[in-house]
Scaffold this motif. Structure first.
Motif, short mmCIF file in Angstrom:
data_model
loop_
_atom_site.label_atom_id
_atom_site.label_comp_id
_atom_site.label_asym_id
_atom_site.label_seq_id
_atom_site.Cartn_x
_atom_site.Cartn_y
_atom_site.Cartn_z
N THR A 66 40.69 44.99 42.05
CA THR A 66 42.13 45.06 41.78
C THR A 66 42.74 43.78 42.33
O THR A 66 42.58 43.46 43.51
N GLU A 117 52.33 41.45 34.00
CA GLU A 117 52.00 42.42 35.05
C GLU A 117 51.79 41.71 36.39
O GLU A 117 51.40 40.56 36.45
N GLN A 118 52.04 42.44 37.46
CA GLN A 118 51.86 41.92 38.82
C GLN A 118 50.50 42.29 39.40
O GLN A 118 50.03 41.64 40.32
N VAL A 119 49.88 43.33 38.85
CA VAL A 119 48.58 43.80 39.34
C VAL A 119 47.66 43.98 38.14
O VAL A 119 48.09 44.41 37.08
N MET A 178 46.11 41.03 42.62
CA MET A 178 47.56 40.82 42.54
C MET A 178 47.80 39.43 41.95
O MET A 178 47.06 38.49 42.24
N LYS A 179 48.85 39.33 41.17
CA LYS A 179 49.22 38.06 40.54
C LYS A 179 49.52 37.02 41.63
O LYS A 179 50.30 37.28 42.54
#
Length: 132
Positions: free
Chosen positions: A43, A28-30, A45-46
Motif C-alpha cells: 500500500t 488518488e492519494q493511496v 501513499m502518493k
C-alpha cells in the motif's frame, strides 16, 4: 500548481523477490499494488511534490507571521492598559481612580475580544458600589 501534475510514477523493488514494481498515481492519494512475481501486496501513499511542499511552507510561514503580529499588537495594547491603570490607581484625584481603572480594564477586555469569563470577573453590579 496541482493542475500541472497529471500522473506520478513510482518505481521500487519488491522486498521479497527483488522484482521491479511500478505504481502510477493519478488523482488518488493511496494505491495498492501487488508484485507480479511473488504476489506480495504493498500500500503506497502518493509522494509529495516540491511545489506542494513549498505551498505548505508558505502558508505555515504566513500563519506564524500573522500570529506574531497579533501577539505583538496585543502585548503593546496590554502594556498601554497596564500603564494607564497604574496611573489611575496611583494618581491622587477625587478618589475614583480605582473605579475608573476597573472600568478601563472592563472596556479593554470587551474591545479586545477576551474571553467572557474575564469580563464577568470585572462585572458584578452588586459589588461595584460596595467596599470590602
Amino acid at each position: 500548481m496541482n493542475n500541472n501534475i497529471h500522473n506520478i510514477q513510482v518505481y521500487f523493488q519488491c522486498a521479497d523477490c527483488d522484482q521491479d514494481i511500478r505504481a502510477i498515481f493519478a488523482q488518488e492519494q493511496v494505491s495498492a499494488v501487488r508484485c507480479s512475481e511473488c504476489g506480495r501486496a504493498y500500500t503506497l501513499m502518493k509522494p509529495t511534490i516540491g511545489d506542494e511542499i513549498l505551498l505548505d511552507w508558505e502558508q505555515e510561514a504566513l500563519y506564524h507571521k500573522l500570529r506574531a503580529d497579533r501577539s505583538e499588537h496585543d502585548n503593546h495594547n496590554m502594556s498601554a492598559l497596564i500603564i494607564k491603570v497604574i496611573e489611575l490607581l496611583t494618581w491622587r484625584d477625587s478618589g475614583d481612580g480605582q473605579t475608573r481603572a476597573i472600568e478601563m480594564v472592563r472596556e479593554w477586555l470587551a474591545s479586545s475580544g477576551k474571553p467572557q469569563t474575564l469580563l464577568e470577573l470585572f462585572h458584578h453590579p452588586e459589588r461595584d458600589n460596595k467596599r470590602f
